[in-house]
Design a protein around this motif. Structure first.
Motif, PDB file in Angstrom:
ATOM      1  N   TYR A 132       0.843  -1.194   0.000  1.00  0.00           N
ATOM      2  CA  TYR A 132       0.000   0.000   0.000  1.00  0.00           C
ATOM      3  C   TYR A 132       0.878   1.243   0.000  1.00  0.00           C
ATOM      4  CZ  TYR A 132      -3.364  -3.515   1.544  1.00  0.00           C
ATOM      5  OH  TYR A 132      -4.139  -4.645   1.636  1.00  0.00           O
ATOM      6  N   ILE A 133       0.791   2.001  -1.064  1.00  0.00           N
ATOM      7  CA  ILE A 133       1.601   3.206  -1.217  1.00  0.00           C
ATOM      8  C   ILE A 133       0.672   4.406  -1.330  1.00  0.00           C
ATOM      9  CG2 ILE A 133       3.382   4.364  -2.587  1.00  0.00           C
ATOM     10  CD1 ILE A 133       4.411   1.779  -1.493  1.00  0.00           C
ATOM     11  N   ALA A 134       1.037   5.498  -0.669  1.00  0.00           N
ATOM     12  CA  ALA A 134       0.263   6.741  -0.740  1.00  0.00           C
ATOM     13  C   ALA A 134       1.154   7.842  -1.303  1.00  0.00           C
ATOM     14  CB  ALA A 134      -0.250   7.125   0.640  1.00  0.00           C
ATOM     15  N   SER A 135       0.531   8.840  -1.879  1.00  0.00           N
ATOM     16  CA  SER A 135       1.292   9.928  -2.495  1.00  0.00           C
ATOM     17  C   SER A 135       1.996  10.793  -1.457  1.00  0.00           C
ATOM     18  CB  SER A 135       0.358  10.803  -3.340  1.00  0.00           C
ATOM     19  OG  SER A 135      -0.708  11.301  -2.545  1.00  0.00           O
ATOM     20  N   THR A 136       1.300  11.098  -0.359  1.00  0.00           N
ATOM     21  CA  THR A 136       1.835  11.984   0.678  1.00  0.00           C
ATOM     22  C   THR A 136       1.465  11.448   2.056  1.00  0.00           C
ATOM     23  OG1 THR A 136      -0.176  13.341   0.825  1.00  0.00           O
ATOM     24  CG2 THR A 136       1.465  13.987  -0.856  1.00  0.00           C
ATOM     25  N   SER A 137       1.950  12.126   3.088  1.00  0.00           N
ATOM     26  CA  SER A 137       1.609  11.725   4.451  1.00  0.00           C
ATOM     27  C   SER A 137       0.129  11.927   4.735  1.00  0.00           C
ATOM     28  CB  SER A 137       2.446  12.523   5.462  1.00  0.00           C
ATOM     29  OG  SER A 137       2.186  13.910   5.352  1.00  0.00           O
ATOM     30  N   TRP A 138      -0.521  12.839   4.012  1.00  0.00           N
ATOM     31  CA  TRP A 138      -1.950  13.085   4.219  1.00  0.00           C
ATOM     32  C   TRP A 138      -2.777  11.935   3.664  1.00  0.00           C
ATOM     33  CZ3 TRP A 138      -4.922  18.111   2.354  1.00  0.00           C
ATOM     34  CH2 TRP A 138      -6.012  18.340   3.204  1.00  0.00           C
TER      35      TRP A 138
ATOM     36  N   ILE B 186       5.150   8.445  -0.762  1.00  0.00           N
ATOM     37  CA  ILE B 186       6.173   8.811  -1.742  1.00  0.00           C
ATOM     38  C   ILE B 186       6.847  10.132  -1.369  1.00  0.00           C
ATOM     39  CG2 ILE B 186       6.580   9.466  -4.148  1.00  0.00           C
ATOM     40  CD1 ILE B 186       6.178   6.480  -3.745  1.00  0.00           C
ATOM     41  N   ALA B 187       6.073  11.180  -1.165  1.00  0.00           N
ATOM     42  CA  ALA B 187       6.641  12.482  -0.794  1.00  0.00           C
ATOM     43  C   ALA B 187       7.091  12.444   0.659  1.00  0.00           C
ATOM     44  CB  ALA B 187       5.605  13.581  -0.994  1.00  0.00           C
ATOM     45  N   PRO B 188       8.300  12.895   0.972  1.00  0.00           N
ATOM     46  CA  PRO B 188       8.763  12.919   2.366  1.00  0.00           C
ATOM     47  C   PRO B 188       7.825  13.741   3.250  1.00  0.00           C
ATOM     48  CG  PRO B 188      10.584  13.315   0.856  1.00  0.00           C
ATOM     49  CD  PRO B 188       9.333  13.372   0.030  1.00  0.00           C
TER      50      PRO B 188
ATOM     51  N   HIS C  38       5.492  21.565   1.982  1.00  0.00           N
ATOM     52  CA  HIS C  38       4.333  21.450   1.094  1.00  0.00           C
ATOM     53  C   HIS C  38       4.507  20.202   0.232  1.00  0.00           C
ATOM     54  CE1 HIS C  38       1.396  22.997  -2.072  1.00  0.00           C
ATOM     55  NE2 HIS C  38       0.727  22.972  -0.948  1.00  0.00           N
ATOM     56  N   PRO C  39       4.182  19.033   0.774  1.00  0.00           N
ATOM     57  CA  PRO C  39       4.415  17.752   0.093  1.00  0.00           C
ATOM     58  C   PRO C  39       3.859  17.628  -1.322  1.00  0.00           C
ATOM     59  CG  PRO C  39       3.853  17.391   2.379  1.00  0.00           C
ATOM     60  CD  PRO C  39       3.623  18.855   2.120  1.00  0.00           C
ATOM     61  N   PRO C  40       2.721  18.267  -1.672  1.00  0.00           N
ATOM     62  CA  PRO C  40       2.206  18.100  -3.041  1.00  0.00           C
ATOM     63  C   PRO C  40       3.162  18.567  -4.129  1.00  0.00           C
ATOM     64  CG  PRO C  40       0.496  18.982  -1.639  1.00  0.00           C
ATOM     65  CD  PRO C  40       1.767  19.020  -0.847  1.00  0.00           C
ATOM     66  N   GLU C  41       4.146  19.402  -3.777  1.00  0.00           N
ATOM     67  CA  GLU C  41       5.085  19.908  -4.774  1.00  0.00           C
ATOM     68  C   GLU C  41       6.225  18.931  -5.071  1.00  0.00           C
ATOM     69  OE1 GLU C  41       6.426  23.681  -3.370  1.00  0.00           O
ATOM     70  OE2 GLU C  41       4.500  24.671  -3.720  1.00  0.00           O
ATOM     71  N   TYR C  42       6.256  17.823  -4.354  1.00  0.00           N
ATOM     72  CA  TYR C  42       7.344  16.852  -4.527  1.00  0.00           C
ATOM     73  C   TYR C  42       7.391  16.315  -5.955  1.00  0.00           C
ATOM     74  CZ  TYR C  42      10.091  12.586  -3.896  1.00  0.00           C
ATOM     75  OH  TYR C  42      11.029  11.588  -4.011  1.00  0.00           O
ATOM     76  N   GLU C  43       8.589  16.295  -6.521  1.00  0.00           N
ATOM     77  CA  GLU C  43       8.804  15.757  -7.869  1.00  0.00           C
ATOM     78  C   GLU C  43       9.133  14.272  -7.773  1.00  0.00           C
ATOM     79  OE1 GLU C  43       8.328  17.238 -10.608  1.00  0.00           O
ATOM     80  OE2 GLU C  43       8.608  19.406 -10.371  1.00  0.00           O
TER      81      GLU C  43
ATOM     82  N   GLU D  86      -1.522  16.477  -6.402  1.00  0.00           N
ATOM     83  CA  GLU D  86      -0.077  16.339  -6.280  1.00  0.00           C
ATOM     84  C   GLU D  86       0.612  16.566  -7.629  1.00  0.00           C
ATOM     85  OE1 GLU D  86      -2.131  13.100  -3.772  1.00  0.00           O
ATOM     86  OE2 GLU D  86      -2.321  13.968  -5.776  1.00  0.00           O
ATOM     87  N   ARG D  87       1.737  17.245  -7.607  1.00  0.00           N
ATOM     88  CA  ARG D  87       2.497  17.489  -8.839  1.00  0.00           C
ATOM     89  C   ARG D  87       2.925  16.175  -9.485  1.00  0.00           C
ATOM     90  NH1 ARG D  87       7.279  21.737  -8.396  1.00  0.00           N
ATOM     91  NH2 ARG D  87       5.452  23.065  -8.050  1.00  0.00           N
ATOM     92  N   MET D  88       3.206  15.173  -8.672  1.00  0.00           N
ATOM     93  CA  MET D  88       3.670  13.894  -9.207  1.00  0.00           C
ATOM     94  C   MET D  88       2.645  13.251 -10.139  1.00  0.00           C
ATOM     95  SD  MET D  88       3.309  11.240  -5.970  1.00  0.00           S
ATOM     96  CE  MET D  88       4.076  12.311  -4.763  1.00  0.00           C
TER      97      MET D  88
END
Length: 246
Positions: free
Chosen positions: A29-35, A51-53, A58-63, A84-86
């Motif tokens: 189970y993988i999530a994009s961000t901590s949220w 994925i985003a640390p 602002h985690p949504p900006e993670y590349e 999310e930018r990703m």
């Protein structure tokens, strides 16, 4: 002595197996961000990784990186919000991966909807029910405490990204600002509005000019947990409430 050494070896083997199991589960189970990972936790999932640390402001900006993409491709379920930018790189369909897009805000209504949406995919509805009820209890206890303090219906000038919890707590969100820079009209509103609180967003705070002209108590709330852990969103909400009641 030999018995002690034997028990120590057993303990080390057990710890090693537990860590291996946790690492293996976190790849499922993988999530994009901590949220989004926090919503997965409320859905009844354990060992979710993001994925985003979580340490990012602002985690949504993670590349997203190539190794991140491989991790997602090897997972069974990927949970994301869409902002999310990703996602501009990933798209919304990866072969062999169940892509679950959820809504993200900390209102009771959205938390219930998004958590159960994930749980239906992962078959964790029973555990989801327990965890969501625990989350709701935290919000309602906060609301009761505000009522006892005479703050129910207190006027709030609120960052757009923080209005949901404020409303659930019984605060009166009279005006909204953000997420962009505040305008001269909004500064005038802050000056003349007689607000009890100005609630800003830690991930993109913009209320500085409003606080300079207002006598309201300035509070900064967060949405994205600083760590991926059990009860992450509940802990965030409890900390947000404490900033109002302390």
């Amino acid at each position: 002595m030999k018995k002690s050494i034997f028990l120590l070896i057993l303990l080390l083997l057990f710890t090693s197996c537990s860590k291996n199991k946790e690492a293996k589960e976190s790849q499922v189970y993988i999530a994009s961000t901590s949220w989004t990972a926090a919503f997965a936790d409320l859905a009844g999932l354990d060992y979710v990784s993001a994925i985003a640390p979580a340490s990012l402001r602002h985690p949504p900006e993670y590349e997203v990186t190539l190794s991140d993409i491989e991790k997602i491709k090897n997972s069974k379920v990927f949970i994301f919000a869409g902002f999310e930018r990703m996602m501009q790189t990933l798209g919304t369909a990866i072969e062999g991966v169940n892509m679950v897009k959820i809504s993200c805000d900390n209102s009771i209504e959205t938390v219930k909807k998004s958590a159960y949406q994930i749980a239906k995919v992962t078959g964790t509805e029973k555990e989801c029910s327990k965890r969501v009820e625990d989350y709701i209890s935290t919000v309602l206890e906060g609301k009761k405490k505000l009522e006892e303090m005479g703050l129910s219906g207190a006027k709030v000038y609120c960052n757009k990204n923080q209005i949901y919890l404020a409303k659930d707590l019984g605060l009166d969100v009279v005006e909204i600002f953000g997420p962009g820079p505040v305008t001269s009209q909004q500064i005038l509103t802050a000056k003349e509005g007689d607000f009890a609180f100005i609630i800003d967003n830690v991930h993109n705070p913009v209320a500085g000019p409003l606080t300079e002209v207002s006598g309201a108590k300035y509070i900064i709330w967060r949405n994205f947990p600083e760590v991926v852990e059990r009860n992450a969103l509940k802990n965030v909400v409890a900390q947000n409430i404490a900033k109002i009641t302390e």
